[in-house]
Design a protein around this motif. Structure first.
Motif, PDB file in Angstrom:
ATOM      1  N   GLU A  70     -15.453  45.685  32.880  1.00  0.00           N
ATOM      2  CA  GLU A  70     -15.799  46.486  31.263  1.00  0.00           C
ATOM      3  C   GLU A  70     -14.725  44.840  30.691  1.00  0.00           C
ATOM      4  O   GLU A  70     -14.411  45.199  29.572  1.00  0.00           O
ATOM      5  CB  GLU A  70     -15.104  47.426  31.860  1.00  0.00           C
ATOM      6  N   ILE A  71     -14.164  43.268  31.672  1.00  0.00           N
ATOM      7  CA  ILE A  71     -13.403  42.962  30.995  1.00  0.00           C
ATOM      8  C   ILE A  71     -13.817  41.676  30.538  1.00  0.00           C
ATOM      9  O   ILE A  71     -14.622  41.080  30.959  1.00  0.00           O
ATOM     10  CB  ILE A  71     -11.975  42.859  31.774  1.00  0.00           C
ATOM     11  N   ARG A  72     -13.610  41.287  29.317  1.00  0.00           N
ATOM     12  CA  ARG A  72     -13.698  40.461  28.685  1.00  0.00           C
ATOM     13  C   ARG A  72     -13.114  38.602  28.421  1.00  0.00           C
ATOM     14  O   ARG A  72     -11.675  39.786  27.447  1.00  0.00           O
ATOM     15  CB  ARG A  72     -14.833  40.518  27.316  1.00  0.00           C
ATOM     16  N   ILE A  73     -13.116  37.791  28.489  1.00  0.00           N
ATOM     17  CA  ILE A  73     -12.065  37.266  28.351  1.00  0.00           C
ATOM     18  C   ILE A  73     -12.639  36.021  26.394  1.00  0.00           C
ATOM     19  O   ILE A  73     -13.531  35.855  26.867  1.00  0.00           O
ATOM     20  CB  ILE A  73     -11.370  35.977  28.860  1.00  0.00           C
ATOM     21  N   THR A  74     -12.039  36.078  25.316  1.00  0.00           N
ATOM     22  CA  THR A  74     -12.110  35.443  24.001  1.00  0.00           C
ATOM     23  C   THR A  74     -11.233  34.432  23.837  1.00  0.00           C
ATOM     24  O   THR A  74     -10.112  35.317  24.175  1.00  0.00           O
ATOM     25  CB  THR A  74     -12.813  35.984  22.856  1.00  0.00           C
ATOM     26  N   ASP A  75     -11.223  32.864  23.940  1.00  0.00           N
ATOM     27  CA  ASP A  75     -10.627  31.680  24.092  1.00  0.00           C
ATOM     28  C   ASP A  75     -10.916  31.312  22.671  1.00  0.00           C
ATOM     29  O   ASP A  75     -11.468  31.656  21.790  1.00  0.00           O
ATOM     30  CB  ASP A  75      -9.785  31.033  24.680  1.00  0.00           C
TER      31      ASP A  75
END
Length: 568
Positions: free
Chosen positions: A354-359
């Motif tokens: 469920e975890i998503r990273i936006t940079d």
């Protein structure tokens, strides 16, 4: 096996995602931190870690530390009979960490996620990737250190969090990131940093202040200069650690069997490092300004990096933010744990789906341009930004440029990364030579589009509307060349972004609605519609998604209100 590595300036650590959690791996000495130090004895044997650090003051060899600061440069360190680069020395540290994992698990790791300072430029990131390859590891991803720390902090309880600031002061680098967590998304709002500021600089400041008092008779001048400096820096590190717990400490070295000592107070240390403390403020202000978040709106200030243990640093942070910082995550372990979490995400572990990273893009990307001065002279070598720093990625932006001389037959598009006004102060990434039809100055334009993703892929598209000719350049790292299928997939993902926000159907519809309402209303209402529409079109021209969303909401709310109060 995929592992997460914090390749630090002073210390490094390795962790892996196992049984639903990130686990740090001890080294052969049972420690969770391995000094980023390499030593070569006179007989040619190599030592890494604590054993190398212990030999800094030895006369029969060479020891290198803090070489991470020279990643991406041509600087070499003489080690025995060889000159080694920072990436080669880093590779030796990575090999040691890899072997520690093999001893701990019984399985030799082949892939890694490696952390880098958020403010590392393209050269430094590529050098880090090459170091991993030299160590026999396929580098699946480079992740920014404060982003990794934010993952470790956020996954303690998996709660949603308002924007918080990660204050990461390590041995050689300083990073600041503003992060928000919501609905399983870890969103980096802005990053800033100083790649020449860390705990090593506090050691150097202490050494400079105390050397004369410690050695009034200049006994240190009688020994090798590098050895004397190593002795002083080791003493400074010990003294700094004691001052983290006590108001006063001894600063001492042993020279030819004689002990030289002096005393230093915490107050003296604070006064001597005042300039370094002031330098901590600038990246914080830049990150807050770029994210458009007020310091008072931050929910937490999270400390990461061993240098944040210094009371002088914690006092400065407390004064700067008007609150006590959060030290609930281990300052030395958070980055490695976050890298392991990222490795779990790449491996698609069930507990992390469920975890998503936006940079964000850490540096501004743009091209070299020229401008006419007031006297008509052509000033060349100027930087024209296309993608501003701290723009969320993936992103695609376009700029329009024209010829600067009569009958110009080509335009050379120099591609740069950095913040300096003149391109000589930035990093050149590549060049694209574009033929144009020879016409009077300014009559031929080109459209330059940059598309950039989180892995560092930069695709440059240049179109000459006068001829319809299109040119393309991909700026990629060595690892990308080994996976053409993955590269093509990433290019397709970016291609969906390659259109101006004005071309979006929703935005076109809103502009049409605003035009209709402008025609229907009179007086003050018409003036307000005109102002809001102008603000919306300016936001569209900025190509900034947040600004576009805010302006669209303002314009829509106005039109809804006016139409709701209509007589019919």
């Amino acid at each position: 096996m995929l592992i997460g590595i914090d390749l630090g300036t002073t210390n490094s650590a390795v962790a892996l995602w196992k049984d639903g959690k990130a686990t740090l791996v001890p080294n052969a000495l049972g420690a969770l931190l391995t000094p980023s130090a390499v030593s070569v004895r006179a007989d040619g044997t190599t030592l890494v870690g604590a054993a190398a650090l212990d030999r800094m003051a030895a006369k029969d060899g060479a020891t290198a530390t803090s070489f991470k600061r020279f990643m991406g440069t041509d600087r070499k360190v003489r080690m025995g009979r060889k000159d080694l680069s920072a990436e080669e020395l880093s590779a030796l540290v990575l090999m040691a960490l890899r072997d520690d994992v093999a001893a701990f698990t019984g399985e030799r790791p082949t892939e890694a996620v490696i952390t880098v300072p958020a403010y590392f430029n393209d050269r430094q990131r590529k050098a880090t990737r090459r170091a991993g390859e030299l160590a026999g590891l396929t580098v699946r991803r480079l992740i920014n250190e404060p982003t990794a720390a934010a993952l470790a902090f956020g996954l303690q309880d998996k709660a949603e969090r308002e924007p918080f600031l990660v204050f990461d002061l390590g041995g050689g680098t300083f990073d600041v990131s503003i992060v928000e967590m919501f609905e399983g998304i870890v969103e980096v709002r802005a990053s800033a940093g100083d790649n020449r500021l860390g705990g090593d600089d506090f050691n150097a400041a202490l050494t400079t202040a105390l050397r004369g008092r410690l050695d009034p008779e200049s006994r240190l001048a009688n020994i090798d200069g590098a050895l004397a400096q190593a002795l002083l820096l080791q003493a400074a590190e010990r003294t700094k650690r004691v001052l983290s717990e006590a108001p006063e400490a001894e600063f001492g070295v042993t020279v030819d069997g004689e002990r030289l000592t002096t005393r230093v107070t915490a107050g003296e240390f604070e006064a001597q490092t005042e300039g370094l403390i002031r330098r901590l403020r600038d990246p914080v202000v830049r990150a807050l300004r770029d994210s458009q978040i007020d310091a008072a709106s931050l929910s937490e200030v999270v400390l990461v990096g061993g240098a944040t243990r210094m009371p002088v640093v914690r006092k400065a942070i407390t004064r700067l933010f008007g609150r006590f910082p959060n030290s609930s995550v281990h300052p030395d372990h958070a980055v490695a744990l976050g890298a392991a979490i990222q490795s779990g995400l790449i491996a698609r572990d069930g507990g992390l789906e469920e975890i998503r990273i936006t940079d964000v893009c850490p540096f501004t990307l743009g091209i070299e341009t020229a401008e006419r001065t007031a006297r008509g002279m052509l000033q060349q070598g100027l930087f024209s930004p296309i993608i501003d720093r701290n723009t969320p990625v993936p992103v695609s932006r376009m700029g329009i440029y024209s010829t600067m001389s009569n009958n110009q037959k080509h335009i050379e598009v120099g591609i740069f990364q950095g913040e300096a006004r003149e391109v000589s102060g930035n990093v050149r990434l590549g060049t694209l030579k574009v033929p144009v039809p020879p016409r009077p100055e300014g009559e031929v334009a080109i459209e330059v589009r940059f598309s950039y993703d989180s892995s560092g892929l930069l695709e440059v598209d240049v179109e000459v509307p006068a001829t319809g000719a299109k040119h393309n350049l991909m700026i990629i790292d060595e690892e990308d060349r080994k996976s053409p299928a993955d590269l093509e997939e990433r290019r397709k993902a970016l291609s969906a972004l390659k259109r101006h926000p004005r071309e979006d159907a929703v935005n076109e519809a809103l502009l049409a609605r605003a035009e209709r309402c402008f025609e229907e209303f009179l007086g003050d209402a018409r003036a307000i519609i005109g102002d809001r529409t102008l603000a919306f079109t300016a936001a569209l021209d900025s190509q900034d998604p947040r600004r576009i969303t805010d302006a669209a909401q303002d314009l829509t709310a106005l039109l809804d209100t006016l139409e709701a109060n209509s007589p019919l």
